[in-house]
Motif scaffolding. Sequence first.
Motif, PDB file in Angstrom:
ATOM      1  N   ALA A 124       0.753  -1.085   0.124  1.00 31.97           N
ATOM      2  CA  ALA A 124       0.071  -0.165   0.122  1.00 31.97           C
ATOM      3  C   ALA A 124       0.961   1.276  -0.061  1.00 31.97           C
ATOM      4  CB  ALA A 124      -0.889  -0.145   1.117  1.00 31.97           C
ATOM      5  N   GLN A 125       2.038   1.257   0.338  1.00 33.74           N
ATOM      6  CA  GLN A 125       2.926   2.397   0.235  1.00 33.74           C
ATOM      7  C   GLN A 125       3.618   2.803  -1.034  1.00 33.74           C
ATOM      8  OE1 GLN A 125       5.055   0.540   4.089  1.00 33.74           O
ATOM      9  NE2 GLN A 125       5.794   2.639   3.693  1.00 33.74           N
ATOM     10  N   GLU A 126       3.014   2.012  -2.062  1.00 34.79           N
ATOM     11  CA  GLU A 126       3.623   2.173  -3.472  1.00 34.79           C
ATOM     12  C   GLU A 126       2.671   3.559  -3.888  1.00 34.79           C
ATOM     13  OE1 GLU A 126       3.588   0.358  -7.798  1.00 34.79           O
ATOM     14  OE2 GLU A 126       3.050  -0.983  -6.262  1.00 34.79           O
ATOM     15  N   ALA A 127       3.481   4.264  -4.479  1.00 33.97           N
ATOM     16  CA  ALA A 127       3.050   5.539  -5.153  1.00 33.97           C
ATOM     17  C   ALA A 127       3.597   5.543  -6.527  1.00 33.97           C
ATOM     18  CB  ALA A 127       3.564   6.822  -4.396  1.00 33.97           C
ATOM     19  N   GLU A 128       2.986   6.725  -7.142  1.00 32.09           N
ATOM     20  CA  GLU A 128       3.576   7.040  -8.536  1.00 32.09           C
ATOM     21  C   GLU A 128       3.922   8.447  -8.577  1.00 32.09           C
ATOM     22  OE1 GLU A 128       1.520   5.880 -11.967  1.00 32.09           O
ATOM     23  OE2 GLU A 128       0.783   4.038 -11.165  1.00 32.09           O
ATOM     24  N   ASP A 129       4.770   8.923  -9.283  1.00 30.90           N
ATOM     25  CA  ASP A 129       5.209  10.212  -9.404  1.00 30.90           C
ATOM     26  C   ASP A 129       5.735  10.703  -8.246  1.00 30.90           C
ATOM     27  OD1 ASP A 129       5.804  12.526 -10.819  1.00 30.90           O
ATOM     28  OD2 ASP A 129       3.841  13.418 -10.594  1.00 30.90           O
ATOM     29  N   LEU A 130       6.536  10.142  -7.361  1.00 30.07           N
ATOM     30  CA  LEU A 130       7.016  10.548  -6.371  1.00 30.07           C
ATOM     31  C   LEU A 130       8.156  11.802  -6.419  1.00 30.07           C
ATOM     32  CD1 LEU A 130       8.443   7.572  -4.364  1.00 30.07           C
ATOM     33  CD2 LEU A 130       6.656   8.904  -4.002  1.00 30.07           C
ATOM     34  N   PRO A 131       8.088  12.922  -5.509  1.00 27.73           N
ATOM     35  CA  PRO A 131       8.765  13.982  -5.730  1.00 27.73           C
ATOM     36  C   PRO A 131      10.285  13.870  -5.207  1.00 27.73           C
ATOM     37  CG  PRO A 131       7.507  14.073  -3.555  1.00 27.73           C
ATOM     38  CD  PRO A 131       7.006  12.948  -4.443  1.00 27.73           C
ATOM     39  N   LEU A 132      11.111  13.494  -6.309  1.00 23.60           N
ATOM     40  CA  LEU A 132      12.289  12.982  -5.833  1.00 23.60           C
ATOM     41  C   LEU A 132      13.319  13.848  -6.447  1.00 23.60           C
ATOM     42  CD1 LEU A 132      12.495   9.283  -7.379  1.00 23.60           C
ATOM     43  CD2 LEU A 132      11.934  10.131  -5.047  1.00 23.60           C
ATOM     44  N   GLU A 133      14.407  14.051  -5.937  1.00 23.47           N
ATOM     45  CA  GLU A 133      15.748  14.998  -5.871  1.00 23.47           C
ATOM     46  C   GLU A 133      16.899  14.366  -6.516  1.00 23.47           C
ATOM     47  OE1 GLU A 133      16.140  17.254  -2.504  1.00 23.47           O
ATOM     48  OE2 GLU A 133      13.790  17.473  -2.195  1.00 23.47           O
TER      49      GLU A 133
END
Length: 185
Positions: A155-164
Amino acid sequence: MAAVTKAQARADAFARRAAAHAMTKAPAGKLSEFLAGHRGVPLAGYAAMRSEIDPLPAIAEAAAHGPVAMPVVMAKDQPLQFRAWTPGCAMVPGDFGALVPAAGDWIIPQIVIVPLVAFDRCGGRLGYGGGFYDRTLEQLRAHGPVLAVGFAYGAQEAEDLPLEPTDQPLDLIVTERAILEVRGG
């Protein structure tokens, strides 16, 4: 803008993680399955806090076959160090409330099981914002191969994470139900 985006992404992921944590029993089976293929390789786990998925059953099994360590925060803005851990060893509260071994040798792991708030299938990881694992993985990778294994509820999967650019990628993700290969970004 990125800070607001990361803050919202973390809040959303914490809520998903808490819900999964409340519903899931014995979530470390797939991690045990993965680690069985890496017997004897020095590995670092972590002591779960709050609603983090708990790797202890899997790393306790691994400790019977090779060195296992836990992360220790040495100082703000510094990489983590890893202290030897065995099932039942004395643990003390470390920085940020995580339990750490009270004593033991320092170990350089070749596999690091990484806690996280959110992940994507490209190996992106959203952590707590302190950058400890990013600095640590960067340092370890500069000295040789290391496998960064994200351990999380599906459930912790996400799309389009705000990565640096400083965010270190995961090499593999293990959830309570699957071992996920990272796909090219």
